[in-house]
Design an enzyme around this catalytic site. Structure first.
Site, PDB file in Angstrom:
ATOM      1  CG  HIS A 223      -5.258 -57.025 -32.587  1.00 28.38           C
ATOM      2  ND1 HIS A 223      -4.629 -56.990 -33.818  1.00 28.38           N
ATOM      3  CD2 HIS A 223      -4.279 -56.957 -31.671  1.00 28.38           C
ATOM      4  CE1 HIS A 223      -3.322 -56.920 -33.641  1.00 28.38           C
ATOM      5  NE2 HIS A 223      -3.076 -56.905 -32.355  1.00 28.38           N
ATOM      6  CG  MET A 224      -5.421 -51.763 -32.337  1.00 29.73           C
ATOM      7  SD  MET A 224      -4.494 -53.210 -32.027  1.00 29.73           S
ATOM      8  CE  MET A 224      -3.355 -53.222 -33.387  1.00 29.73           C
TER       9      MET A 224
END
Length: 180
Positions: free
Chosen positions: A69-70
């Site tokens: 993420h991410m």
């Protein structure tokens, strides 16, 4: 977003991560989360008269969400920030027996705004101020999250008693059903 210091629940400049008043072991006395679900590093402040408290989470490269993420741009998920707020609210509520419950659960959030990002290397300071406590029913608390003096999160949280016996029974039934 820059917020005037008088608008903070607590002045972030008064909260020193190097001088906590309770460590992770003290938090574990009141909160059931363990391992990657522990979203508080230490408690920084408590004020029983104002029903306000603060804690922080040291964000490291080893957080469970960093890899996905991410990829290449690790941003702390908003729901994980909310979990930190819920854990601080639970700690304070349980420590001072405000709800009269064996466990406090997430009852909901209102007016939530994410106003900045939290990344590895940051200390996310979360602050709550209890607005209402109805013993056996619900707590309501305003909350904020800051990194340095930047407001990154704010809103209102509701905490409710978790019916431990009912959950235990349900889990027992589920385990028996799974074995059939």
């Amino acid at each position: 977003m820059i917020v005037a210091r008088s608008e903070y629940i607590l002045d972030p400049a008064l909260l020193d991560v190097d001088k906590p008043i309770a460590d992770i072991e003290a938090i574990r006395e009141f909160n059931p989360q363990r391992h990657e679900m522990e979203q508080l590093t230490a408690i920084l402040y408590e004020d029983l008269d104002q029903h306000a408290c603060a804690a922080y989470k040291a964000i490291t490269e080893n957080e469970f969400w960093v890899r996905g993420h991410m990829p290449g741009m690790p941003l702390m998920p908003g729901v994980v920030m909310l979990e930190a707020v819920a854990q601080l609210s639970s700690y304070y509520t349980q420590k001072h027996d405000l709800l009269g419950a064996a466990m406090v659960g997430f009852g909901g959030v209102d007016e939530v705004r994410f106003r900045g990002v939290v990344t590895p290397g940051d200390n996310l300071i979360v602050m709550v101020k209890l607005e209402k406590a109805r013993r056996g029913r619900m707590i309501v608390a305003r909350f904020q999250g800051v990194v340095g003096t930047d407001l990154v999160l704010e809103g209102c949280l509701r905490g409710i008693p978790i019916p431990i016996e009912a959950v235990t029974r349900q889990l027992g039934v589920s385990k028996e059903s799974a074995g059939s």
